[in-house]
Motif scaffolding. Sequence first.
Motif, PDB file in Angstrom:
ATOM      1  N   TYR A  23     104.570 -91.992  -0.598  1.00 20.27           N
ATOM      2  CA  TYR A  23     103.375 -92.025   0.245  1.00 20.27           C
ATOM      3  C   TYR A  23     102.914 -93.453   0.546  1.00 20.27           C
ATOM      4  O   TYR A  23     102.005 -93.640   1.349  1.00 20.27           O
ATOM      5  N   THR A  24     103.544 -94.440  -0.069  1.00 19.18           N
ATOM      6  CA  THR A  24     103.207 -95.828   0.275  1.00 19.18           C
ATOM      7  C   THR A  24     103.505 -96.116   1.750  1.00 19.18           C
ATOM      8  O   THR A  24     102.907 -97.017   2.322  1.00 19.18           O
ATOM      9  N   VAL A  25     104.395 -95.330   2.357  1.00 11.46           N
ATOM     10  CA  VAL A  25     104.709 -95.603   3.776  1.00 11.46           C
ATOM     11  C   VAL A  25     103.488 -95.401   4.677  1.00 11.46           C
ATOM     12  O   VAL A  25     103.460 -95.903   5.794  1.00 11.46           O
ATOM     13  N   PHE A  26     102.504 -94.666   4.202  1.00  5.05           N
ATOM     14  CA  PHE A  26     101.341 -94.379   5.059  1.00  5.05           C
ATOM     15  C   PHE A  26     100.277 -95.477   5.014  1.00  5.05           C
ATOM     16  O   PHE A  26      99.368 -95.490   5.835  1.00  5.05           O
ATOM     17  N   ILE A  27     100.391 -96.352   4.037  1.00  7.32           N
ATOM     18  CA  ILE A  27      99.311 -97.327   3.810  1.00  7.32           C
ATOM     19  C   ILE A  27      99.061 -98.240   5.010  1.00  7.32           C
ATOM     20  O   ILE A  27      97.921 -98.510   5.375  1.00  7.32           O
ATOM     21  N   LYS A  28     100.132 -98.697   5.602  1.00  3.61           N
ATOM     22  CA  LYS A  28      99.991 -99.685   6.679  1.00  3.61           C
ATOM     23  C   LYS A  28      99.132 -99.124   7.827  1.00  3.61           C
ATOM     24  O   LYS A  28      98.126 -99.731   8.219  1.00  3.61           O
ATOM     25  N   THR A  29      99.541 -97.979   8.335  1.00  3.35           N
ATOM     26  CA  THR A  29      98.783 -97.368   9.434  1.00  3.35           C
ATOM     27  C   THR A  29      97.366 -97.052   8.997  1.00  3.35           C
ATOM     28  O   THR A  29      96.403 -97.274   9.739  1.00  3.35           O
ATOM     29  N   PHE A  30      97.247 -96.546   7.788  1.00  2.00           N
ATOM     30  CA  PHE A  30      95.918 -96.172   7.298  1.00  2.00           C
ATOM     31  C   PHE A  30      94.973 -97.372   7.328  1.00  2.00           C
ATOM     32  O   PHE A  30      93.879 -97.317   7.898  1.00  2.00           O
ATOM     33  N   ILE A  31      95.420 -98.477   6.738  1.00  2.00           N
ATOM     34  CA  ILE A  31      94.520 -99.634   6.636  1.00  2.00           C
ATOM     35  C   ILE A  31      94.319-100.310   7.994  1.00  2.00           C
ATOM     36  O   ILE A  31      93.209-100.698   8.346  1.00  2.00           O
ATOM     37  N   GLU A  32      95.377-100.397   8.764  1.00  2.00           N
ATOM     38  CA  GLU A  32      95.217-101.041  10.070  1.00  2.00           C
ATOM     39  C   GLU A  32      94.243-100.270  10.969  1.00  2.00           C
ATOM     40  O   GLU A  32      93.413-100.876  11.649  1.00  2.00           O
ATOM     41  N   THR A  33      94.327 -98.953  10.943  1.00  2.00           N
ATOM     42  CA  THR A  33      93.393 -98.187  11.782  1.00  2.00           C
ATOM     43  C   THR A  33      91.987 -98.185  11.176  1.00  2.00           C
ATOM     44  O   THR A  33      90.990 -98.155  11.896  1.00  2.00           O
ATOM     45  N   ALA A  34      91.915 -98.260   9.851  1.00  2.00           N
ATOM     46  CA  ALA A  34      90.595 -98.320   9.205  1.00  2.00           C
ATOM     47  C   ALA A  34      89.891 -99.626   9.561  1.00  2.00           C
ATOM     48  O   ALA A  34      88.677 -99.656   9.757  1.00  2.00           O
ATOM     49  N   GLU A  35      90.660-100.703   9.637  1.00  2.00           N
ATOM     50  CA  GLU A  35      90.069-101.985  10.015  1.00  2.00           C
ATOM     51  C   GLU A  35      89.445-101.898  11.411  1.00  2.00           C
ATOM     52  O   GLU A  35      88.445-102.536  11.710  1.00  2.00           O
ATOM     53  N   GLN A  36      90.041-101.094  12.228  1.00  2.00           N
ATOM     54  CA  GLN A  36      89.573-100.955  13.601  1.00  2.00           C
ATOM     55  C   GLN A  36      88.363-100.012  13.710  1.00  2.00           C
ATOM     56  O   GLN A  36      87.471-100.231  14.513  1.00  2.00           O
ATOM     57  N   PHE A  37      88.347 -98.964  12.879  1.00  4.24           N
ATOM     58  CA  PHE A  37      87.368 -97.890  13.104  1.00  4.24           C
ATOM     59  C   PHE A  37      86.453 -97.541  11.929  1.00  4.24           C
ATOM     60  O   PHE A  37      85.446 -96.884  12.119  1.00  4.24           O
ATOM     61  N   PHE A  38      86.824 -97.885  10.719  1.00  3.11           N
ATOM     62  CA  PHE A  38      86.079 -97.387   9.563  1.00  3.11           C
ATOM     63  C   PHE A  38      84.991 -98.367   9.120  1.00  3.11           C
ATOM     64  O   PHE A  38      85.284 -99.496   8.738  1.00  3.11           O
ATOM     65  N   MET A  39      83.746 -97.939   9.190  1.00  6.61           N
ATOM     66  CA  MET A  39      82.601 -98.712   8.691  1.00  6.61           C
ATOM     67  C   MET A  39      82.611-100.138   9.235  1.00  6.61           C
ATOM     68  O   MET A  39      82.372-101.104   8.502  1.00  6.61           O
ATOM     69  N   VAL A  40      82.879-100.258  10.508  1.00  2.52           N
ATOM     70  CA  VAL A  40      82.965-101.579  11.132  1.00  2.52           C
ATOM     71  C   VAL A  40      81.626-102.309  10.966  1.00  2.52           C
ATOM     72  O   VAL A  40      80.568-101.736  11.212  1.00  2.52           O
ATOM     73  N   GLY A  41      81.702-103.554  10.491  1.00  2.00           N
ATOM     74  CA  GLY A  41      80.484-104.351  10.316  1.00  2.00           C
ATOM     75  C   GLY A  41      79.835-104.169   8.953  1.00  2.00           C
ATOM     76  O   GLY A  41      78.850-104.831   8.648  1.00  2.00           O
ATOM     77  N   HIS A  42      80.394-103.270   8.133  1.00  2.00           N
ATOM     78  CA  HIS A  42      79.832-103.064   6.791  1.00  2.00           C
ATOM     79  C   HIS A  42      80.828-103.556   5.740  1.00  2.00           C
ATOM     80  O   HIS A  42      81.994-103.793   6.043  1.00  2.00           O
ATOM     81  N   LYS A  43      80.339-103.661   4.520  1.00  2.00           N
ATOM     82  CA  LYS A  43      81.220-104.120   3.435  1.00  2.00           C
ATOM     83  C   LYS A  43      82.064-102.958   2.926  1.00  2.00           C
ATOM     84  O   LYS A  43      81.527-101.883   2.631  1.00  2.00           O
ATOM     85  N   VAL A  44      83.351-103.215   2.840  1.00  2.00           N
ATOM     86  CA  VAL A  44      84.266-102.125   2.468  1.00  2.00           C
ATOM     87  C   VAL A  44      85.253-102.591   1.404  1.00  2.00           C
ATOM     88  O   VAL A  44      85.813-103.685   1.505  1.00  2.00           O
ATOM     89  N   ASN A  45      85.443-101.778   0.384  1.00  2.00           N
ATOM     90  CA  ASN A  45      86.537-101.982  -0.574  1.00  2.00           C
ATOM     91  C   ASN A  45      87.542-100.856  -0.391  1.00  2.00           C
ATOM     92  O   ASN A  45      87.177 -99.684  -0.500  1.00  2.00           O
ATOM     93  N   TYR A  46      88.770-101.218  -0.122  1.00  2.00           N
ATOM     94  CA  TYR A  46      89.834-100.208  -0.110  1.00  2.00           C
ATOM     95  C   TYR A  46      90.360-100.107  -1.534  1.00  2.00           C
ATOM     96  O   TYR A  46      90.822-101.108  -2.095  1.00  2.00           O
ATOM     97  N   TYR A  47      90.300 -98.931  -2.105  1.00  2.00           N
ATOM     98  CA  TYR A  47      90.889 -98.730  -3.432  1.00  2.00           C
ATOM     99  C   TYR A  47      92.160 -97.921  -3.256  1.00  2.00           C
ATOM    100  O   TYR A  47      92.109 -96.732  -2.935  1.00  2.00           O
ATOM    101  N   VAL A  48      93.290 -98.595  -3.432  1.00  2.00           N
ATOM    102  CA  VAL A  48      94.567 -97.907  -3.263  1.00  2.00           C
ATOM    103  C   VAL A  48      95.157 -97.629  -4.642  1.00  2.00           C
ATOM    104  O   VAL A  48      95.536 -98.555  -5.368  1.00  2.00           O
ATOM    105  N   PHE A  49      95.204 -96.363  -5.013  1.00  2.00           N
ATOM    106  CA  PHE A  49      95.831 -95.957  -6.269  1.00  2.00           C
ATOM    107  C   PHE A  49      97.326 -95.807  -5.981  1.00  2.00           C
ATOM    108  O   PHE A  49      97.701 -95.056  -5.075  1.00  2.00           O
TER     109      PHE A  49
END
Length: 374
Positions: free
Chosen positions: A129-155
């Motif tokens: 499932y590590t193959v999904f990380i790139k798309t996940f984080i790149e799209t999150a940078e674009q759309f997720f909580m833009v302008g707020h403080k975010v910690n990505y916790y990747v287990f």
Amino acid sequence: MPLDKYTDCNRKKCFLSMLFITAVFIIAFGWYGNKSIRSHYESLLRCSQKPSIATEDISTRDPLTVVAIGRMLYDKPQTFKPPRSDVLMVTPWLAPIIWNGSYNIDILNAQFHQRNVRVGITVFAIKKYTVFIKTFIETAEQFFMVGHKVNYYVFTDRANEISNFTLSEGRQLVILDVPSYKQWQEVSMRRMEMIRDYAYQRFYKEVDYLVCVDVDMRFNDFVGVEILSDVFGTLHPGFHNAQRGAFTYERRQQSTAYIPRDEGDFYYAGGYFGGTVEEVYKLTNFCHNAMMTDKNNSIEAVWHDESYLNKYFLYHKPTKILSPEYLWVNSMGVPQFLKRRRFLAVPKNHSAIRNKRALQKNPGYQKVEILKLL
Ligand SMILES: *[C@@H]1O[C@H](CO)[C@@H](O)[C@H](O)[C@H]1NC(C)=O
Ligand SMILES: *[C@@H]1O[C@H](CO)[C@@H](O)[C@H](O)[C@H]1NC(C)=O
Ligand SMILES: *[C@@H]1O[C@H](CO)[C@@H](O)[C@H](O)[C@H]1NC(C)=O
Ligand SMILES: *[C@@H]1O[C@H](CO)[C@@H](O)[C@H](O)[C@H]1NC(C)=O
């Protein structure tokens, strides 16, 4: 004064006494108001002169130093014109259901910026499932909580496979090394335990809210602070309009996840829940303990962590619910009510990834399977 007495009143007498009372009020209010406004300003001044304490946490959370939201212009809410009438916007326990058009993001952003809120988002990238990380984080940078403080916790059990990302300011990636489990069911279910343990040891020091989602997803439109609340769940896209009887709750009484056929509000997706760190701790702790009890009794709920989550939400109702805009599968089309598709399942190459619900053997279930992949 009761209204009937008021109409009995002699008009002239009434008028004179009202005049007198009004005059007294004006004088009293003018004197007191002046004084209280002044003392209010004085206290504000005192606050702003306070030596600034080094830790950001304390100064930004002190309610005395909170400044009012600045002037904002927007359309007045209309008492008899709900912004939407095609969808349910509030539950019987008064939790809002979040749809496009039901909120004003500018107001919400101002409120959450004022609180300097920090959001943690957890994902599990176990094995391939590590193959999904790139798309996940790149799209999150674009759309997720833009302008707020975010910690990505990747287990993950493969930290070396997580590449470096350039993140926007105020956002960071935290890799958490965790063990892998052999079966996908175990991997899926252990997520509750791991989130619980990290919430207790670490997350509460670093973030205010947690958003817990599946990694085989991509953001496709904005997901912001409108989702945040004490504890929130998400309508499962496959069951958003289903009858109780059709919900795939656990129906065996021996399981702690059991839900009788005459109960249940919604079918919540296992792959999208969250809330304050404290509430997420309670939720994950309940689900993990319930799973362990079942395990001791050699029973496992039909949809694993999702079944326990649904049990929890039945008796600890979410304070906010996300509409299927927040969790969608493109194979289901784009119905009229769905104004945005904010978070979408990434189609998997099953033979490469090994479908976690490995149901290819049973093609009849394929359709349900795809929904369940969420
Ligand atoms: C979503 O809601 C906003 C108002 O919040 C509205 O301006 C916009 O047109 C809506 N989008 C769609 C696709 O309906
Ligand atoms: C990521 O970037 C940091 C700083 O630039 C560097 O020290 C580290 O080795 C990089 N890690 C990988 C896996 O490339
Ligand atoms: C499961 O069984 C073991 C051994 O009998 C016991 O120690 C443990 O407390 C049980 N756990 C739960 C959650 O019932
Ligand atoms: C899926 O993965 C298998 C095994 O790695 C590979 O042979 C196949 O070409 C892949 N298919 C697609 C559509 O990517």
